[in-house]
Design a protein around this motif. Structure first.
Motif, short mmCIF file in Angstrom:
data_model
loop_
_atom_site.label_atom_id
_atom_site.label_comp_id
_atom_site.label_asym_id
_atom_site.label_seq_id
_atom_site.Cartn_x
_atom_site.Cartn_y
_atom_site.Cartn_z
N ARG A 1 44.96 32.07 36.44
CA ARG A 1 46.53 31.45 36.11
C ARG A 1 46.82 31.74 34.27
O ARG A 1 47.85 31.43 34.12
CB ARG A 1 46.57 30.16 36.35
N SER A 2 45.68 31.84 33.75
CA SER A 2 46.08 31.72 32.17
C SER A 2 46.67 33.17 31.57
O SER A 2 47.23 32.88 30.49
CB SER A 2 44.58 31.68 31.48
N SER A 3 46.84 34.08 32.47
CA SER A 3 47.43 35.34 32.08
C SER A 3 47.83 36.26 33.03
O SER A 3 47.09 36.43 34.15
CB SER A 3 46.57 36.20 31.17
N ASN A 4 48.96 36.30 33.30
CA ASN A 4 49.60 37.27 34.31
C ASN A 4 48.75 38.60 34.50
O ASN A 4 48.57 39.28 35.69
CB ASN A 4 51.22 37.54 34.18
N LYS A 5 48.53 39.18 33.22
CA LYS A 5 48.07 40.35 33.36
C LYS A 5 46.39 40.29 33.60
O LYS A 5 45.88 41.34 34.45
CB LYS A 5 47.87 41.08 31.69
N PHE A 6 45.65 39.40 33.39
CA PHE A 6 44.44 38.85 33.98
C PHE A 6 44.61 38.87 35.57
O PHE A 6 43.87 39.55 36.16
CB PHE A 6 43.88 37.56 33.58
N ALA A 7 45.63 38.32 36.08
CA ALA A 7 45.68 38.14 37.45
C ALA A 7 46.08 39.48 38.17
O ALA A 7 45.45 39.68 39.16
CB ALA A 7 46.74 37.16 37.71
N LEU A 8 46.78 40.09 37.69
CA LEU A 8 47.13 41.85 37.95
C LEU A 8 46.05 42.68 37.91
O LEU A 8 45.64 43.29 38.93
CB LEU A 8 48.17 42.03 37.26
N ALA A 9 45.17 42.45 36.88
CA ALA A 9 44.07 43.31 36.65
C ALA A 9 43.07 43.03 37.89
O ALA A 9 42.28 43.72 38.30
CB ALA A 9 43.29 43.18 35.37
N ALA A 10 42.79 41.55 38.06
CA ALA A 10 41.84 41.02 39.21
C ALA A 10 42.38 41.67 40.56
O ALA A 10 41.52 42.05 41.41
CB ALA A 10 42.03 39.71 39.29
N SER A 11 43.61 41.51 40.79
CA SER A 11 44.30 42.22 42.11
C SER A 11 43.93 43.62 42.14
O SER A 11 43.57 44.18 43.24
CB SER A 11 45.69 42.04 42.17
N VAL A 12 44.09 44.58 41.10
CA VAL A 12 43.73 45.92 41.10
C VAL A 12 42.19 46.02 41.57
O VAL A 12 41.79 47.15 42.16
CB VAL A 12 44.18 46.63 39.81
N SER A 13 41.60 45.18 40.86
CA SER A 13 40.19 45.18 40.75
C SER A 13 39.57 45.15 42.32
O SER A 13 38.82 45.50 43.01
CB SER A 13 39.32 44.22 39.89
N PHE A 14 40.38 44.15 42.97
CA PHE A 14 40.04 43.93 44.39
C PHE A 14 40.23 45.12 45.43
O PHE A 14 39.39 45.61 46.25
CB PHE A 14 40.86 42.89 45.00
N PHE A 15 41.58 45.68 45.15
CA PHE A 15 41.71 46.86 46.06
C PHE A 15 40.76 48.19 45.87
O PHE A 15 40.48 48.90 46.55
CB PHE A 15 43.10 47.16 46.07
N THR A 16 40.62 48.28 44.36
CA THR A 16 39.80 49.49 43.84
C THR A 16 38.25 49.33 44.54
O THR A 16 37.74 50.15 45.02
CB THR A 16 39.87 49.58 42.31
N SER A 17 38.02 48.08 44.29
CA SER A 17 36.48 47.76 44.86
C SER A 17 36.31 47.79 46.50
O SER A 17 35.39 48.27 46.94
CB SER A 17 36.19 46.37 44.46
N LEU A 18 37.44 47.43 46.92
CA LEU A 18 37.70 47.44 48.45
C LEU A 18 37.24 49.06 49.16
O LEU A 18 36.62 49.56 49.63
CB LEU A 18 39.01 47.14 48.99
#
Length: 444
Positions: free
Chosen positions: A236-253
């Motif tokens: 929650r500390s950064s919107n960009k951090f959260a978006l990067a984490a979401s991208v990381s999830f689908f990329t890793s999937l």
């Protein structure tokens, strides 16, 4: 000069570790089919489900372990924590080097599943934290991409060696190299002195002391284990951090699905064996080595990580699309050349994340991203194992053996859409945000 020496020792350590891993990858499908199915047929649903089960258990455990390992390394040092995954990685390789009969294979299977909970992402997590300690914020995209280039180079060398060695020698050499890697790390690698240029970031995102005046080094071991609340606060500390984490999830999937099931698809579709797998991996990672180690350090600071991330994900989709509709055995070789682009996604995400936290939180930040990656490894087999087994069998609802591979490509598409959102939002580092807040607070 001292910093260059530290980075060199880290790169050698990572290269040796991943070389031993990638050396055995082309041989695993053949060994698995031979051990669990008798080697009598190319399509083996049990081998596919075993691979998916390993991936799920490993990912589930790593969801908890990666943030914990990263956070512990923030306190106790990267080198001390790196000893654990590098030592555990030796055990499965020694088992397969000894024998590859059915009983030994299942012993390998059990130990590989358990040790990969720590070893699979632990080395990368700690290496990323180590680099963030050594290098200033503006240069991290370059060193992160070089690290990815080193890993891809290890994949190239491992795939080439697998093409030349017999199956028994593959596992024997891999076991020896993994032991050498652990010894090299303990002898030559030294923990870096962290930068002291984060004066604006006096309060970290996570405050393990909860108001205590004691330093983090004096907090008990158990308090260094991040709770789910801590991880949630970090996201929650950064919107960009959260978006990067979401991208990381689908990329890793997508990456997990491709790594686990693409080989079985090619084996069933075109009767590939370890030699053909090695060539495909060699083409992919040779191009990836060049782009990550040479072009990415130059283009990254100019073009920006966000733009390169979009390019990488689009090429990941194209790679899966061409493989899914492959009409001849040469098509997977041609599509593998796209690896020089889609492998850029990982260093781009790591660099974006590293700029959102202070230096003393690099370990837990990278650990959380790898935890997301591990969670994707749990979800991936739940989706792709049944699809892969169904469409490679005679019970397929329609004649499209590559349908599972195409679905893997769609995961890249979702990640691409999210990466475009990151690209639209201009980057403002956490340091800049804190500076602005201080200026507003003390404006006369």
């Amino acid at each position: 000069m001292e910093e260059l020496g530290r980075l060199s020792h880290l790169y050698v350590t990572v290269f040796l570790s991943y070389f031993s891993l990638y050396l055995v990858n082309p041989a695993i499908p053949d060994v698995t089919v031979q051990a669990v199915c008798g080697g009598g047929k190319e399509e083996c649903s049990l081998a596919i489900y075993l691979t998916g089960f390993t991936q799920a258990i490993t990912g589930l455990g790593a969801v908890v372990m990666m943030p914990m390992i990263g956070n512990l390394s923030d306190v106790y040092g990267r080198k001390n924590l790196m000893t654990i995954p590098m030592t555990l990685a030796i055990i499965p390789l020694v088992i397969m080097a000894w024998n590859r009969t059915t009983n030994f294979y299942y012993a390998y299977y059990v130990f590989k599943t358990l040790t990969d909970i720590v070893a699979d992402g632990g080395i990368l997590c700690l290496a990323l934290g180590y680099l963030a300690d050594c290098v200033a914020e503006g240069k991290r995209v370059a060193v992160f991409s070089v690290l990815s280039g080193v890993i891809c180079g290890a994949n190239v060398c491992g795939s080439l060696a697998a093409r030349l060695l017999s199956t028994p020698h593959i596992f024997q050499v891999a076991a020896v190299i993994s032991i050498v890697a652990a010894i090299y790390m303990r002898v030559f690698l030294k923990d870096p002195v962290r930068e002291k240029n984060d004066m604006l970031l006096e309060q970290p995102i996570l405050n393990p002391g909860k108001g205590s005046s004691k330093s983090s080094e004096n907090i008990s071991f158990i308090h260094q284990i991040p709770s789910p609340k801590d991880v949630f606060i970090l996201f929650r500390s950064s919107n960009k951090f959260a978006l990067a984490a979401s991208v990381s999830f689908f990329t890793s999937l997508a990456e997990a699905g491709g790594a686990a099931f693409l080989m079985y698809f090619l084996k069933a579709r075109f009767h590939f064996n370890k030699d053909q797998f090695a060539v495909v991996l060699l083409i992919t990672n040779l191009g990836a080595t060049l782009t990550n180690a040479i072009f990415m350090p130059i283009l990254g600071p100019i073009v920006g990580e966000e733009t390169l991330l979009c390019v990488a994900l689009f090429n990941g989709f194209l790679n899966m699309l061409f493989d899914s509709i492959a009409w001849s055995a040469w098509v997977p070789y041609a599509s593998a050349s796209l690896g020089m682009f889609f492998t850029l996604s990982s260093p781009c995400i790591r660099s974006i994340v590293s700029k959102e936290v202070k230096s003393s939180e690099q370990g837990i930040a990278q650990g959380c991203i790898l935890g997301i990656t591990s969670f994707a490894n749990v979800v991936s087999p739940l989706i792709f194992s049944p699809l892969s087994a169904l469409f490679l069998s005679e019970r397929a609802p329609f004649n499209f053996p590559g349908f599972c591979v195409l679905c893997i490509g769609f995961a890249y598409v979702v990640g691409l859409i999210l990466s475009v959102v990151i690209n639209i939002n201009p980057f403002v580092s956490r340091r800049d945000r804190v500076s602005e807040e201080i200026n507003v607070e003390y404006r006369p």
